[in-house]
Design an enzyme around this catalytic site. Structure first.
Site, mmCIF file in Angstrom:
data_model
loop_
_atom_site.group_PDB
_atom_site.id
_atom_site.type_symbol
_atom_site.label_atom_id
_atom_site.label_comp_id
_atom_site.label_asym_id
_atom_site.label_seq_id
_atom_site.Cartn_x
_atom_site.Cartn_y
_atom_site.Cartn_z
ATOM 1 N N GLU A 116 7.603 -21.404 8.066
ATOM 2 C CA GLU A 116 7.828 -20.515 9.212
ATOM 3 C C GLU A 116 8.890 -21.053 10.170
ATOM 4 O OE1 GLU A 116 5.013 -21.193 12.921
ATOM 5 O OE2 GLU A 116 3.846 -20.530 11.193
ATOM 6 N N GLU B 61 0.809 -1.219 0.000
ATOM 7 C CA GLU B 61 0.000 0.000 0.000
ATOM 8 C C GLU B 61 0.842 1.268 0.000
ATOM 9 O OE1 GLU B 61 -2.612 -0.626 3.324
ATOM 10 O OE2 GLU B 61 -4.099 -1.648 2.102
#
Length: 311
Positions: A125, A94
């Site tokens: 992860e 963004e």
């Protein structure tokens, strides 16, 4: 023989985390009317901003350090797994339309790569090596900042990212939702927003995710304010890439200058749609090329460019 006969170090570690704690008072939540569950959830969420408020000094210190490095050409890089990784990618994605950041200036890394945005990538992860490889591919420099994001504060991918970045001389920030986390301890700037146990045991996309989103909003937004990407509370570096943003650009110039519509259109045409330059043209009475030069000389800070023009 039961599984209890074989102590699991990870299970013991998780059981000690606030974000993984079981709440007996919510054991019958599935029997409640929907409106009551919604009220419970809303009440839980309402506590998150207060938890963030407790960490504002640490957040501000991290932002100042990030902005100082980015002013020297550094990048802001988020690294996390699962929800934490997705939030980092979201925040990074963004920044270009909101602040016209250059490609690669704000980066979001998620364990498992782009496909992990929409599906689980098993084992990603748990790999510090994967984090090191992802960062090595970016060729880290001392001006860069790496923000490791992990609700538990123990995720190997986030920890590996921070440790590797620190070894390369980059600035490091560790954002976690448990006190005494390994992630915060590993980073130069540790931020621990303790939101307490989740409504659904261990579902850290809830309060922990909300807290992380709030902090990442602050990190990127206030850093961009410090870098001169705004004029007051106006997004003067907005990239007008569609009709809505072109309309927003015109409105921003109007709010900043109070000029008539025809003048705004002329200023935007003279500056190839660059909002900052158009504002400078209107407020300082200069032409487009002069506005561009003044902004370049001021490092993109509109207030400084205005002061220079008026002097």
């Amino acid at each position: 023989m039961t599984s209890a006969s074989f102590p699991d170090p990870l299970l013991s570690q998780l059981e000690s985390l606030t974000t993984e704690a079981f709440r007996p008072d919510l054991a019958d939540i599935d029997r409640l009317p929907t409106l009551d569950i919604a009220r419970l959830m809303n009440g839980e969420d309402a506590a998150v901003p207060a938890a963030v408020a407790h960490r504002l000094p640490e957040i501000a210190a991290a932002i100042d350090a990030v902005a100082e490095r980015m002013a020297r050409g550094g990048r802001l890089i988020y690294a996390g797994a699962g929800t934490a990784g997705r939030l980092g990618v979201l925040d990074a994605s963004e920044c270009p339309p909101t602040f016209d950041t250059a490609p690669g200036q704000v980066v979001g890394l998620i364990a498992g790569g782009p496909q992990a945005m929409v599906t689980s990538v098993e084992g990603a992860e748990d790999s510090r090596e994967l984090a090191e490889a992802d960062l090595a591919a970016l060729v880290l420099a001392p001006e860069d900042t790496v923000v490791g994001v992990s609700a538990s504060g123990r995720t190997p991918y986030a920890l590996g990212a921070v440790e590797y970045a620190r070894s390369r001389g980059a600035l490091t920030v560790g954002l976690a939702c448990n006190a005494g986390s390994a992630l915060a301890a590993a980073a130069e700037h540790g931020i621990e927003v303790v939101v307490g146990p989740e409504l659904l045991t261990g579902s850290t996309r809830l309060k922990a995710g909300t807290a992380q989103k709030l902090v990442l909003n602050m990190l990127s937004t206030i850093t961009m304010i410090r870098l001169g990407k705004t004029y007051g509370n106006l997004m003067v570096d907005v990239r007008a890439s569609n009709e809505k943003l072109r309309a927003r650009s015109r409105r921003i110039v109007s709010l900043a200058t109070g000029a008539a519509d025809e003048e705004i259109e002329a200023a935007l045409a003279a500056t190839d749609g660059e909002v900052k330059q158009a504002i400078l043209v209107l407020l300082a009475g200069v032409d487009g090329p002069t506005a561009a030069r003044l902004l370049e000389e001021s490092g993109g800070h509109l207030r400084a460019a205005l002061a220079a023009a008026r002097a």
